[in-house]
Design a protein around this motif. Sequence first.
Motif, PDB file in Angstrom:
ATOM      1  N   HIS A 154       0.849  -1.201   0.000  1.00  0.00           N
ATOM      2  CA  HIS A 154       0.000   0.000   0.000  1.00  0.00           C
ATOM      3  C   HIS A 154       0.879   1.244   0.000  1.00  0.00           C
ATOM      4  O   HIS A 154       1.745   1.398   0.874  1.00  0.00           O
ATOM      5  CB  HIS A 154      -0.912   0.022   1.220  1.00  0.00           C
ATOM      6  CG  HIS A 154      -1.684   1.304   1.368  1.00  0.00           C
ATOM      7  ND1 HIS A 154      -2.538   1.783   0.398  1.00  0.00           N
ATOM      8  CD2 HIS A 154      -1.714   2.207   2.387  1.00  0.00           C
ATOM      9  CE1 HIS A 154      -3.062   2.925   0.795  1.00  0.00           C
ATOM     10  NE2 HIS A 154      -2.580   3.203   2.003  1.00  0.00           N
ATOM     11  N   ASN A 155       0.666   2.121  -0.965  1.00  0.00           N
ATOM     12  CA  ASN A 155       1.419   3.372  -1.031  1.00  0.00           C
ATOM     13  C   ASN A 155       0.610   4.477  -0.363  1.00  0.00           C
ATOM     14  O   ASN A 155      -0.298   5.057  -0.956  1.00  0.00           O
ATOM     15  CB  ASN A 155       1.723   3.740  -2.487  1.00  0.00           C
ATOM     16  CG  ASN A 155       2.618   4.973  -2.582  1.00  0.00           C
ATOM     17  OD1 ASN A 155       3.069   5.503  -1.571  1.00  0.00           O
ATOM     18  ND2 ASN A 155       2.879   5.433  -3.795  1.00  0.00           N
ATOM     19  N   ALA A 156       0.949   4.758   0.913  1.00  0.00           N
ATOM     20  CA  ALA A 156       0.277   5.823   1.654  1.00  0.00           C
ATOM     21  C   ALA A 156       0.975   7.165   1.480  1.00  0.00           C
ATOM     22  O   ALA A 156       0.572   8.156   2.088  1.00  0.00           O
ATOM     23  CB  ALA A 156       0.213   5.454   3.139  1.00  0.00           C
ATOM     24  N   TYR A 157       2.010   7.190   0.648  1.00  0.00           N
ATOM     25  CA  TYR A 157       2.772   8.412   0.404  1.00  0.00           C
ATOM     26  C   TYR A 157       2.087   9.226  -0.691  1.00  0.00           C
ATOM     27  O   TYR A 157       1.230   8.731  -1.426  1.00  0.00           O
ATOM     28  CB  TYR A 157       4.201   8.031   0.002  1.00  0.00           C
ATOM     29  CG  TYR A 157       5.189   9.162  -0.090  1.00  0.00           C
ATOM     30  CD1 TYR A 157       5.195  10.196   0.831  1.00  0.00           C
ATOM     31  CD2 TYR A 157       6.140   9.176  -1.110  1.00  0.00           C
ATOM     32  CE1 TYR A 157       6.109  11.221   0.746  1.00  0.00           C
ATOM     33  CE2 TYR A 157       7.071  10.199  -1.199  1.00  0.00           C
ATOM     34  CZ  TYR A 157       7.050  11.222  -0.274  1.00  0.00           C
ATOM     35  OH  TYR A 157       7.956  12.235  -0.368  1.00  0.00           O
ATOM     36  N   TRP A 160       4.509   8.794  -6.388  1.00  0.00           N
ATOM     37  CA  TRP A 160       4.728   7.461  -6.915  1.00  0.00           C
ATOM     38  C   TRP A 160       5.923   6.828  -6.199  1.00  0.00           C
ATOM     39  O   TRP A 160       6.878   7.509  -5.845  1.00  0.00           O
ATOM     40  CB  TRP A 160       5.024   7.509  -8.409  1.00  0.00           C
ATOM     41  CG  TRP A 160       3.826   7.835  -9.264  1.00  0.00           C
ATOM     42  CD1 TRP A 160       3.309   9.075  -9.497  1.00  0.00           C
ATOM     43  CD2 TRP A 160       3.022   6.912  -9.986  1.00  0.00           C
ATOM     44  NE1 TRP A 160       2.217   8.986 -10.340  1.00  0.00           N
ATOM     45  CE2 TRP A 160       2.018   7.662 -10.663  1.00  0.00           C
ATOM     46  CE3 TRP A 160       3.041   5.522 -10.150  1.00  0.00           C
ATOM     47  CZ2 TRP A 160       1.057   7.070 -11.474  1.00  0.00           C
ATOM     48  CZ3 TRP A 160       2.090   4.930 -10.967  1.00  0.00           C
ATOM     49  CH2 TRP A 160       1.104   5.695 -11.608  1.00  0.00           C
ATOM     50  N   ALA A 161       5.860   5.527  -5.984  1.00  0.00           N
ATOM     51  CA  ALA A 161       6.943   4.826  -5.290  1.00  0.00           C
ATOM     52  C   ALA A 161       7.363   3.602  -6.096  1.00  0.00           C
ATOM     53  O   ALA A 161       6.516   2.881  -6.615  1.00  0.00           O
ATOM     54  CB  ALA A 161       6.503   4.399  -3.896  1.00  0.00           C
ATOM     55  N   GLU A 162       8.672   3.396  -6.197  1.00  0.00           N
ATOM     56  CA  GLU A 162       9.204   2.194  -6.846  1.00  0.00           C
ATOM     57  C   GLU A 162       9.755   1.265  -5.779  1.00  0.00           C
ATOM     58  O   GLU A 162      10.656   1.632  -5.024  1.00  0.00           O
ATOM     59  CB  GLU A 162      10.297   2.554  -7.856  1.00  0.00           C
ATOM     60  CG  GLU A 162      10.835   1.340  -8.600  1.00  0.00           C
ATOM     61  CD  GLU A 162      11.782   1.714  -9.727  1.00  0.00           C
ATOM     62  OE1 GLU A 162      12.949   1.243  -9.690  1.00  0.00           O
ATOM     63  OE2 GLU A 162      11.380   2.474 -10.626  1.00  0.00           O
ATOM     64  N   VAL A 163       9.226   0.067  -5.742  1.00  0.00           N
ATOM     65  CA  VAL A 163       9.587  -0.910  -4.719  1.00  0.00           C
ATOM     66  C   VAL A 163      10.285  -2.089  -5.374  1.00  0.00           C
ATOM     67  O   VAL A 163       9.774  -2.656  -6.345  1.00  0.00           O
ATOM     68  CB  VAL A 163       8.331  -1.416  -3.975  1.00  0.00           C
ATOM     69  CG1 VAL A 163       8.723  -2.361  -2.842  1.00  0.00           C
ATOM     70  CG2 VAL A 163       7.513  -0.251  -3.447  1.00  0.00           C
ATOM     71  N   SER A 164      11.452  -2.469  -4.858  1.00  0.00           N
ATOM     72  CA  SER A 164      12.168  -3.618  -5.423  1.00  0.00           C
ATOM     73  C   SER A 164      12.641  -4.605  -4.360  1.00  0.00           C
ATOM     74  O   SER A 164      13.243  -5.616  -4.693  1.00  0.00           O
ATOM     75  CB  SER A 164      13.372  -3.144  -6.245  1.00  0.00           C
ATOM     76  OG  SER A 164      14.271  -2.399  -5.442  1.00  0.00           O
ATOM     77  N   TYR A 165      12.377  -4.321  -3.100  1.00  0.00           N
ATOM     78  CA  TYR A 165      12.686  -5.283  -2.046  1.00  0.00           C
ATOM     79  C   TYR A 165      11.907  -4.917  -0.785  1.00  0.00           C
ATOM     80  O   TYR A 165      11.435  -3.795  -0.624  1.00  0.00           O
ATOM     81  CB  TYR A 165      14.184  -5.359  -1.743  1.00  0.00           C
ATOM     82  CG  TYR A 165      14.842  -4.048  -1.390  1.00  0.00           C
ATOM     83  CD1 TYR A 165      14.868  -3.585  -0.076  1.00  0.00           C
ATOM     84  CD2 TYR A 165      15.462  -3.261  -2.370  1.00  0.00           C
ATOM     85  CE1 TYR A 165      15.468  -2.389   0.253  1.00  0.00           C
ATOM     86  CE2 TYR A 165      16.065  -2.065  -2.052  1.00  0.00           C
ATOM     87  CZ  TYR A 165      16.076  -1.635  -0.736  1.00  0.00           C
ATOM     88  OH  TYR A 165      16.670  -0.450  -0.409  1.00  0.00           O
ATOM     89  N   ALA A 166      11.776  -5.894   0.090  1.00  0.00           N
ATOM     90  CA  ALA A 166      11.105  -5.691   1.371  1.00  0.00           C
ATOM     91  C   ALA A 166      11.908  -6.396   2.452  1.00  0.00           C
ATOM     92  O   ALA A 166      12.453  -7.477   2.231  1.00  0.00           O
ATOM     93  CB  ALA A 166       9.682  -6.234   1.330  1.00  0.00           C
TER      94      ALA A 166
END
Length: 233
Positions: A154-157, A160-166
Amino acid sequence: MFGRYYGTFRRECGDILVETEMNNGLLTYRRRCEGRTFERVLVSKTGEFIINPVEPHNLPEDITNFLQIEFPPIVVEPGATQTVYLKFPIEMGVFLESAKDIRVLDIFGLGSQKFTLYGSPTDGLIARWYKSEIYPEIPPVEPLREGVMELSIHNAYTEWAEVSYAVFDTTDMKIYYDEIVAISASMKIIARTLAETNFADKPLRPGMAKAIELHVARKIPMIDRGYLMEWGY
């Protein structure tokens, strides 16, 4: 392989053998996994053996509680939520349970473990590293080697967000299993380099059994706290 066993038993699957046998009136537990062996003599009349998946932070030794899963980049618009499926590494635990106590007897797993540094060299942390593809539905897995993670992003920012790891604190992990091992997790993006990750205590599908958590068997008090990723995602 997973399940409850009493007395003498033998379970073999590929490169894994777990068995107990009576030798001169003594019960012996024995495990072989990819050439690595472990053996203990036990004194037990009522204890049960439980084999189930456990949190993947114990091998080759207890180096870190953190797991970093890397995957192809996902670009998420502000306010959007997306559920995807990833693969994650599993380890197997053998527990001894009696009416009065439960104990971790053995932990083992297939393959080798890789580690990485998350964050800066001075303030960062060591995490077990695993690479996965992204799947729109539950993917096939190699049994006893990897499981399925259902991850809700979920992008609460406001950007735009780029996600490649958690990155996850595996001491909070809630594992369920049947023919496959599975966990449910969430990732909430809250700033340009900040995200919160958590595990949900729910099965991926109805009928799955819940695995014994290591901190329960080790009698370590725990609270579900999640993890704040401070060095990007």
